[in-house]
Design a protein around this motif. Structure first.
Motif, short mmCIF file in Angstrom:
data_model
loop_
_atom_site.label_atom_id
_atom_site.label_comp_id
_atom_site.label_asym_id
_atom_site.label_seq_id
_atom_site.Cartn_x
_atom_site.Cartn_y
_atom_site.Cartn_z
N PRO A 177 -3.59 94.22 -10.58
CA PRO A 177 -3.77 93.27 -11.85
C PRO A 177 -5.44 92.87 -12.17
O PRO A 177 -5.26 92.61 -13.45
N ARG A 199 -12.82 98.07 -11.38
CA ARG A 199 -11.34 97.54 -11.73
C ARG A 199 -10.25 98.87 -11.66
O ARG A 199 -10.99 100.52 -11.86
N ARG A 200 -9.38 98.72 -10.53
CA ARG A 200 -8.54 99.37 -10.27
C ARG A 200 -7.24 99.69 -11.10
O ARG A 200 -6.68 98.70 -11.02
N ASP A 201 -6.30 100.45 -11.35
CA ASP A 201 -4.91 100.52 -11.43
C ASP A 201 -4.37 100.19 -10.59
O ASP A 201 -3.10 99.75 -10.87
N SER A 202 -4.79 100.20 -8.99
CA SER A 202 -3.73 99.87 -8.20
C SER A 202 -3.63 97.64 -8.35
O SER A 202 -2.90 97.56 -7.04
N GLN A 244 -17.24 102.92 -15.39
CA GLN A 244 -16.63 101.49 -15.67
C GLN A 244 -17.65 100.11 -16.73
O GLN A 244 -16.55 99.54 -16.70
N GLN A 254 -16.90 100.83 -19.86
CA GLN A 254 -14.98 100.48 -20.76
C GLN A 254 -14.89 98.74 -20.17
O GLN A 254 -14.19 98.39 -21.12
N HIS A 255 -15.71 97.80 -19.20
CA HIS A 255 -15.80 96.72 -18.90
C HIS A 255 -16.35 96.19 -19.26
O HIS A 255 -16.19 94.78 -18.72
#
Length: 176
Positions: free
Chosen positions: A93, A88-91, A61, A64-65
């Motif tokens: 926004p 950061r989760r896909d679930s 993470q 990536q972020h």
């Protein structure tokens, strides 16, 4: 050997990136009954599994972020108090703030100190427009902390992968 990076310092804490050397601490933290009750079972029972989870979780993470869950390290003696940061989760926004303090350090203000610094970092350094918070409906301490940080209840949800009952909170920042 991966070196940690100090991302934030508060009067009592250093928030730094994780390294593979944090595997034993991480394994202990995620197997604490309070973690399992409030965050969920991670099924991490070996140092190898802990190292792998750190590599594919916080370390990935951060690459990536530019943010992740950090180690909360007490400045006075280097004690590892817990973890906190942005996930950061896909679930969701946007990123959500997460924190877990070892029971031996509860009631000393470490969670708020770290979380408030993370929120300032999210707004002023990362310039994120929104930060979410998620917590179990039964975790009153976490609900209180999210409210103290200025996050407001948005909705109830069941987030993957476990589908646990979750309250979702949100704070929008003015980015001038």
């Amino acid at each position: 050997m991966t070196e940690s990076i100090t991302v934030i310092e508060t009067p009592r804490l250093r928030l730094r990136t994780v390294t593979p050397d944090d595997a034993a601490f991480y394994m202990e933290l995620v197997n604490d009954p309070s973690w399992i009750a409030n965050i969920g079972q991670r099924n991490i029972h070996t140092l190898e599994a802990a190292r792998a989870a750190l590599a594919t979780g916080p370390m990935a993470q951060f690459r990536q972020h530019g943010y992740c869950l950090y180690i909360l390290e007490r400045l006075s003696d280097g004690a590892l108090v817990g973890m906190g940061g942005l996930v950061r989760r896909d679930s969701l926004p946007g990123p959500d703030i997460g924190y877990a303090v070892r029971p031996a350090y509860w009631g000393q203000g470490y969670a708020y100190e770290a979380a408030a610094a993370i929120m300032r970092h999210a707004q002023h350094v990362l310039r994120l427009p929104t930060v979410y918070g998620i917590t179990s409906q039964k975790n009153q301490a976490s609900i209180n902390l999210l409210n103290k940080l200025g996050l407001h209840f948005e909705r109830f949800s069941r987030l993957p992968p476990e589908g646990r009952e979750t309250n979702i909170y949100r704070k929008d920042f003015r980015l001038d």
